[in-house]
Design a protein around this motif. Structure first.
Motif, short mmCIF file in Angstrom:
data_model
loop_
_atom_site.label_atom_id
_atom_site.label_comp_id
_atom_site.label_asym_id
_atom_site.label_seq_id
_atom_site.Cartn_x
_atom_site.Cartn_y
_atom_site.Cartn_z
N GLY A 71 48.42 45.55 20.80
CA GLY A 71 47.87 46.24 21.92
C GLY A 71 47.40 45.17 22.93
O GLY A 71 47.43 45.70 24.13
N GLU A 72 47.04 44.01 22.72
CA GLU A 72 46.72 42.90 23.59
C GLU A 72 47.94 42.59 24.34
O GLU A 72 47.95 42.65 25.46
CB GLU A 72 46.17 41.75 23.05
N TYR A 73 49.08 42.37 23.62
CA TYR A 73 50.38 42.30 24.45
C TYR A 73 50.72 43.32 25.17
O TYR A 73 51.44 42.95 26.19
CB TYR A 73 51.36 41.81 23.30
N GLU A 74 50.61 44.70 24.78
CA GLU A 74 51.03 45.61 25.57
C GLU A 74 50.30 45.79 26.62
O GLU A 74 50.70 46.19 27.84
CB GLU A 74 51.23 47.05 24.80
N GLU A 75 49.02 45.60 26.56
CA GLU A 75 48.15 45.47 27.69
C GLU A 75 48.54 44.20 28.64
O GLU A 75 48.36 44.48 29.96
CB GLU A 75 46.48 45.26 27.35
N ALA A 76 48.98 43.16 28.18
CA ALA A 76 49.51 42.09 28.99
C ALA A 76 50.55 42.62 29.84
O ALA A 76 50.77 41.83 31.06
CB ALA A 76 49.56 40.98 28.27
N GLU A 79 50.28 45.62 35.04
CA GLU A 79 49.90 44.61 36.19
C GLU A 79 48.41 44.52 36.47
O GLU A 79 47.93 43.70 37.07
CB GLU A 79 50.37 45.33 37.69
N ARG A 80 47.58 45.28 35.77
CA ARG A 80 46.05 45.22 35.81
C ARG A 80 45.46 44.03 34.72
O ARG A 80 44.45 43.87 34.86
CB ARG A 80 45.24 46.41 35.50
N TYR A 81 46.44 43.58 33.99
CA TYR A 81 45.93 42.80 32.93
C TYR A 81 44.93 41.61 33.56
O TYR A 81 43.70 41.36 32.83
CB TYR A 81 47.26 42.22 32.16
N LEU A 82 45.22 40.74 34.39
CA LEU A 82 44.70 39.78 34.95
C LEU A 82 43.88 40.02 35.98
O LEU A 82 42.91 39.30 36.39
CB LEU A 82 45.62 38.34 35.33
N ASN A 83 44.39 40.95 36.63
CA ASN A 83 43.53 41.55 37.88
C ASN A 83 42.86 42.99 37.69
O ASN A 83 44.00 43.83 38.10
CB ASN A 83 44.31 41.27 39.21
N PRO A 84 42.04 43.28 37.24
CA PRO A 84 41.48 44.86 36.69
C PRO A 84 41.43 45.47 38.18
O PRO A 84 41.77 47.02 38.22
CB PRO A 84 40.22 44.53 36.22
N ASP A 85 41.38 45.06 39.46
CA ASP A 85 41.50 45.84 40.75
C ASP A 85 42.96 46.05 40.91
O ASP A 85 42.85 46.94 42.24
CB ASP A 85 40.62 45.17 41.51
N ALA A 86 43.75 45.40 40.42
CA ALA A 86 45.07 45.42 40.97
C ALA A 86 45.59 47.08 40.61
O ALA A 86 45.42 47.48 39.41
CB ALA A 86 46.19 44.78 40.37
N GLY A 87 46.04 47.85 41.47
CA GLY A 87 46.77 49.39 41.37
C GLY A 87 45.99 50.20 41.76
O GLY A 87 46.09 51.39 41.98
N LYS A 88 44.56 49.88 41.91
CA LYS A 88 43.59 50.69 42.46
C LYS A 88 44.00 50.95 43.98
O LYS A 88 43.89 52.23 44.44
CB LYS A 88 42.09 50.20 42.40
N GLU A 89 44.47 50.07 44.59
CA GLU A 89 44.79 50.28 45.89
C GLU A 89 45.86 51.51 46.18
O GLU A 89 45.66 52.01 47.20
CB GLU A 89 45.51 48.79 46.66
N LYS A 90 46.86 51.34 45.25
CA LYS A 90 47.97 52.23 45.26
C LYS A 90 47.34 53.51 45.20
O LYS A 90 47.90 54.58 45.60
CB LYS A 90 49.09 52.08 44.32
#
Length: 94
Positions: A71-76, A79-90
């Motif tokens: 699960g951790e590898y799939e989460e990695a 695109e949100r893995y290192l930056n939880p705010d990424a993807g919210k802009e889209k």
């Protein structure tokens, strides 16, 4: 021949890279484990040993750890893995 070793023995090795495609290897191992556990294959020898005398819970705990790792590898891979705010802009801007 290794330039760092004075003897003439051959040097060989195996590298397992730590990247997200390793998750497929772990998934395959979990599937194989589930098949063996379902049939109780190769478990009689373990039941005679001290850590497994009360049951095979250690194996089930190890399976849960590997499943969490998958699960951790799939989460990695997201695109949100290192930056939880990424993807919210889209989503918000779209």
């Amino acid at each position: 021949k290794s330039p760092y070793l004075p003897n003439t023995h051959r040097v060989s090795g195996l590298m397992l890279a730590n990247h997200t495609s390793v998750a497929t290897l772990f998934k395959r191992i979990v599937v194989q484990y589930d098949k063996m556990r379902k049939r109780n294959a190769y478990l009689e020898g373990y039941k005679k040993e001290a850590p497994f005398a009360d049951g095979l819970g250690e194996f089930d705990e190890a399976r849960a750890v590997v499943t969490d790792l998958i699960g951790e590898y799939e989460e990695a891979e997201t695109e949100r893995y290192l930056n939880p705010d990424a993807g919210k802009e889209k989503v918000e801007g779209g």
